[in-house]
Scaffold this motif. Sequence first.
Motif, PDB file in Angstrom:
ATOM      1  N   ARG A 169       0.836  -1.198   0.000  1.00  0.00           N
ATOM      2  CA  ARG A 169       0.000   0.000   0.000  1.00  0.00           C
ATOM      3  C   ARG A 169       0.884   1.267   0.000  1.00  0.00           C
ATOM      4  N   PHE A 170       1.937   1.268   0.797  1.00  0.00           N
ATOM      5  CA  PHE A 170       2.837   2.430   0.827  1.00  0.00           C
ATOM      6  C   PHE A 170       3.441   2.661  -0.553  1.00  0.00           C
ATOM      7  N   THR A 171       3.928   1.592  -1.158  1.00  0.00           N
ATOM      8  CA  THR A 171       4.540   1.727  -2.479  1.00  0.00           C
ATOM      9  C   THR A 171       3.532   2.243  -3.489  1.00  0.00           C
ATOM     10  N   MET A 172       2.313   1.732  -3.445  1.00  0.00           N
ATOM     11  CA  MET A 172       1.294   2.173  -4.388  1.00  0.00           C
ATOM     12  C   MET A 172       0.994   3.663  -4.232  1.00  0.00           C
ATOM     13  N   LEU A 173       0.822   4.111  -2.987  1.00  0.00           N
ATOM     14  CA  LEU A 173       0.485   5.518  -2.763  1.00  0.00           C
ATOM     15  C   LEU A 173       1.693   6.444  -2.932  1.00  0.00           C
ATOM     16  N   MET A 193      -0.902   6.993 -11.873  1.00  0.00           N
ATOM     17  CA  MET A 193       0.223   7.077 -12.806  1.00  0.00           C
ATOM     18  C   MET A 193       1.522   7.120 -12.015  1.00  0.00           C
ATOM     19  N   PRO A 194       2.595   6.482 -12.519  1.00  0.00           N
ATOM     20  CA  PRO A 194       3.876   6.529 -11.805  1.00  0.00           C
ATOM     21  C   PRO A 194       4.359   7.966 -11.641  1.00  0.00           C
ATOM     22  N   ARG A 195       4.871   8.254 -10.462  1.00  0.00           N
ATOM     23  CA  ARG A 195       5.363   9.601 -10.176  1.00  0.00           C
ATOM     24  C   ARG A 195       6.730   9.824 -10.831  1.00  0.00           C
ATOM     25  N   VAL A 196       6.952  11.039 -11.364  1.00  0.00           N
ATOM     26  CA  VAL A 196       8.264  11.502 -11.853  1.00  0.00           C
ATOM     27  C   VAL A 196       8.724  12.600 -10.915  1.00  0.00           C
ATOM     28  N   TRP A 197       9.789  12.316 -10.218  1.00  0.00           N
ATOM     29  CA  TRP A 197      10.255  13.246  -9.187  1.00  0.00           C
ATOM     30  C   TRP A 197      10.970  14.426  -9.851  1.00  0.00           C
ATOM     31  N   THR A 198      10.180  15.456 -10.185  1.00  0.00           N
ATOM     32  CA  THR A 198      10.699  16.628 -10.899  1.00  0.00           C
ATOM     33  C   THR A 198      11.232  17.688  -9.963  1.00  0.00           C
ATOM     34  N   GLY A 199      10.952  17.506  -8.683  1.00  0.00           N
ATOM     35  CA  GLY A 199      11.371  18.488  -7.701  1.00  0.00           C
ATOM     36  C   GLY A 199      10.257  19.355  -7.194  1.00  0.00           C
ATOM     37  N   LYS A 200       9.125  19.250  -7.832  1.00  0.00           N
ATOM     38  CA  LYS A 200       7.978  20.034  -7.396  1.00  0.00           C
ATOM     39  C   LYS A 200       7.145  19.309  -6.346  1.00  0.00           C
ATOM     40  N   GLU A 201       7.324  17.968  -6.189  1.00  0.00           N
ATOM     41  CA  GLU A 201       6.507  17.188  -5.268  1.00  0.00           C
ATOM     42  C   GLU A 201       6.973  17.408  -3.828  1.00  0.00           C
ATOM     43  N   ASP A 202       5.984  17.332  -2.900  1.00  0.00           N
ATOM     44  CA  ASP A 202       6.293  17.433  -1.472  1.00  0.00           C
ATOM     45  C   ASP A 202       6.421  16.005  -0.924  1.00  0.00           C
ATOM     46  N   ILE A 203       7.633  15.517  -0.922  1.00  0.00           N
ATOM     47  CA  ILE A 203       7.871  14.124  -0.518  1.00  0.00           C
ATOM     48  C   ILE A 203       7.432  13.891   0.920  1.00  0.00           C
ATOM     49  N   ILE A 225       3.657  13.400   0.877  1.00  0.00           N
ATOM     50  CA  ILE A 225       3.328  12.122   0.216  1.00  0.00           C
ATOM     51  C   ILE A 225       3.684  10.955   1.125  1.00  0.00           C
ATOM     52  N   THR A 226       4.846  11.040   1.753  1.00  0.00           N
ATOM     53  CA  THR A 226       5.284   9.953   2.655  1.00  0.00           C
ATOM     54  C   THR A 226       4.325   9.811   3.832  1.00  0.00           C
ATOM     55  N   LYS A 227       3.939  10.942   4.410  1.00  0.00           N
ATOM     56  CA  LYS A 227       3.044  10.875   5.561  1.00  0.00           C
ATOM     57  C   LYS A 227       1.689  10.301   5.181  1.00  0.00           C
ATOM     58  N   THR A 228       1.211  10.698   3.969  1.00  0.00           N
ATOM     59  CA  THR A 228      -0.080  10.171   3.513  1.00  0.00           C
ATOM     60  C   THR A 228      -0.011   8.650   3.311  1.00  0.00           C
ATOM     61  N   ALA A 229       1.071   8.212   2.647  1.00  0.00           N
ATOM     62  CA  ALA A 229       1.231   6.769   2.394  1.00  0.00           C
ATOM     63  C   ALA A 229       1.371   5.998   3.699  1.00  0.00           C
ATOM     64  N   SER A 252      13.013   3.794  -0.191  1.00  0.00           N
ATOM     65  CA  SER A 252      12.223   4.374  -1.277  1.00  0.00           C
ATOM     66  C   SER A 252      12.115   5.881  -1.125  1.00  0.00           C
ATOM     67  N   VAL A 253      11.968   6.386   0.093  1.00  0.00           N
ATOM     68  CA  VAL A 253      11.878   7.814   0.340  1.00  0.00           C
ATOM     69  C   VAL A 253      13.204   8.497   0.001  1.00  0.00           C
ATOM     70  N   SER A 254      14.304   7.888   0.460  1.00  0.00           N
ATOM     71  CA  SER A 254      15.627   8.473   0.171  1.00  0.00           C
ATOM     72  C   SER A 254      15.906   8.470  -1.327  1.00  0.00           C
ATOM     73  N   GLN A 255      15.490   7.449  -2.008  1.00  0.00           N
ATOM     74  CA  GLN A 255      15.675   7.397  -3.438  1.00  0.00           C
ATOM     75  C   GLN A 255      14.877   8.510  -4.130  1.00  0.00           C
ATOM     76  N   ALA A 256      13.684   8.742  -3.648  1.00  0.00           N
ATOM     77  CA  ALA A 256      12.872   9.806  -4.232  1.00  0.00           C
ATOM     78  C   ALA A 256      13.527  11.168  -4.008  1.00  0.00           C
ATOM     79  N   ILE A 257      14.054  11.375  -2.811  1.00  0.00           N
ATOM     80  CA  ILE A 257      14.724  12.647  -2.515  1.00  0.00           C
ATOM     81  C   ILE A 257      15.932  12.814  -3.410  1.00  0.00           C
TER      82      ILE A 257
END
Length: 812
Positions: free
Chosen positions: A549-553, A561-571, A574-578, A663-668
């Motif tokens: 579920r965490f990975t999906m969210l 749709m798969p997320r593209v970490w462009t730098g505009k997202e609030d990781i 998103i992490t807290k929601t997931a 996964s969070v560190s990779q996104a950052i």
Amino acid sequence: MENSETCCSTQLIDGDGIFNATGIDKFMKEVKLGECGLSYAVVSIMGPQSSGKSTLLNNLFSTNFREMDAFKGRSQTTKGIWMARCAGIEPCTLVMDLEGTDGRERGEDDTAFEKQSALFALAVSDIVLINMWCHDIGREQAANKPLLKTVFQVMMRLFSPRKTTMLFVIRDKTRTPLENLEPVLREDIQKIWDSVPKPQAHKETPLSEFFNVEVVALSSYEEKEEQFREQVASLRQRFHHSIAPGGLAGDRRGVVPASGFSFSAQQIWKVIKENKDLDLPAHKVMVATVRCEEIANEKYASFVANEEWCQLEEAVQSGPIPGFGKKINSLLRACLSEYDAEATYFDEGVRSSKQKQLQDKLLQLVQPAFQSALGHIRSVTLDKFKETFEKALKGGERFSPAANTCIESCMAQFDEASADVVIEQANWDASKVREKLLRDIDAHVASVREAKISELTSSYEDKLKIALSGPVEALLDGANSDTWPSIRNLLKREIESSVLGFSAALNGFDMDEETRQNMILSLKDYARGVVEGKAKEEAGRVLIRMKDRFTMLFSHDSDSMPRVWTGKEDIRVITKTARSASLKLLSVMAAIRLDDGDTDDIEKTLAVALLDPSSNSVKDRSITAVDRLASSSWEKVPSTKTLITPVQCKSLWRQFKMETEYSVSQAISAQEANKRNNNWLPPPWAILALVVLGFNEFMTLLKNPLYLGVIFVVFLLLKALWVQLNIAGEFRHGILPGLISLSTKFVPTIMNLIKRLAEEGQNPTANNPQRTSSKNNTSNAVPVGSSASSSASSNLTSLDNGNRYTGSSKDE
């Protein structure tokens, strides 16, 4: 033994008093005495020696006794007792010729045999002939008086004497009329009777109670032979039908049936030889006992050897026999009838007793066959019931009505079939076998009933399992606030549907209400158990579900749709929601909530303890701070409904965070790299400054186009160096590593470019070397730049993908 065409004779007792058992048995077979029953008579003759007894018998009964030869002198002719069958007289008449009394051969004092033979003759004979001379009548010391005394004395030894006919035959009759001789003779007989000592019971008993006295006179055989023969022929007529009412024979109450005559005579002689008193009634019973037992044994042996019985006995072992009872009854009736025919004249009590014993033995013999026949009927009926019952159930009939109908039908068939094997002479019935058949049928019905109910229960349990397992798993997988209410509604709906069908199906089994309700309750418990089992199974995979579920969210946006970490997202958001969604799944899976009243604070407790531990620690920053998850049970939740304890939740959350932090560190990292790749242009203010400050240089370039060519060549060279050195890729991991890498590659790259330019300059051209060189430079420069751009683009894409999914190996 001597034989003739008309007569058979044998010596019954020899002169030494030995009974000829073999001879008498053979004699009885020859004359077929055993077939006569009570229709026979025994005649004996007594008298002084050489008084013409044998001659009288031979002439009277056409026998062949040995007669005295008068020319050889007067001597003893008959020794012991001889027996012969009278020829031409009905019924069968046996005559015994006794040894004469008062013989010189035995002497004056040897009178023992005389008394024994006289007693024997009185015991077995119906008619006793007393042979005496006419001239002895009226004499005080006449020869007939000792004989009569002997007869009367031994008569007293009979315990219960029967009334015997005593026929006095007066030989060599003189001119004195018989009417004058008979009174004198009777008077002499009465005197002798009165003088004989008698037991107290018979002190006053008259002679007529013991004897029928008859008197007949015959002429002299030697002097008046013709007249003698005529008188004998007349006397012979009196012996025809002698045993008929009013006949010559006396009281026949103690008569022994003909088939027992040999044994009776032998036993009587044995008792007489032992000098014992004769109890004729007891003797009669004894003879009847022995003979009836012999007859019974013979009939039993005959039955055992009967071919029809042997075939029945053998056949009944392998299967049922139609008409078994009739055949056995016929054989038993025949055997008992034969016994009755042979034993009918013996004592009724003894005969009946022995017949009962014979019947019991016969029944004991046929009982195993009877039981086998009933057993086959029981087996056949049971098999028939099973077959009929199975067909009825396959035909769609309800269980209990089908069972009752089949039982009633098969028991009627058994009763009909068992009636065919009933033994009339026995008191047997088929009740025990019938009861056993009923027990077997009931056991089979119970077995089939249990199997059918088990099959029915399994069927509904399987339906419930299929109806609940998948939906429950899906609901738990998408755990939210409505999960357990949805599960409860699903469980209630499926239970109601199954119980309705199950209850209707149980109605056909005719069971009591309590058992029925217990089975329905058991089905409900099973359905609840399926849900609980599925919940426990899913609880065991909660960590996997949380990560999924965490990975999906985390990795997908709201449109999946798969997320593209462009730098505009609030990781962080998103992490807290997931994580909140994963924590929601954990709280749903922590306990079973199948009852409408199930309420708990698990979700709130987990949110406070795990999602915002810093605030919790601030609030509880005291010595007495308590970890709310340091417990093995939830508040308001019994242990039976707990799937994951608070301690386990804390451990799972710790492991979950560790496995999702990567996964969070990779996104950052991906966001930072994307920012660096997109920030190669100077800031706008720098661009504006360049435009303002470089206006003069820009105008110079416009006025001198040659500078533009030089600048363009320099740009191409720098672009080629950029692509060849992969500067963007080298600086992706940092400035210092990038500078070190470029310092090692810069000189070789410059040398490689110069070498290629030199090689291009040496190539000859046909018409326009300068144009050709320019074209060659262009053709060489464009692909290089194109290749470099493609490589850079590929690396960027790879980096972006790596940041989103797996990350760089160096980061790892």
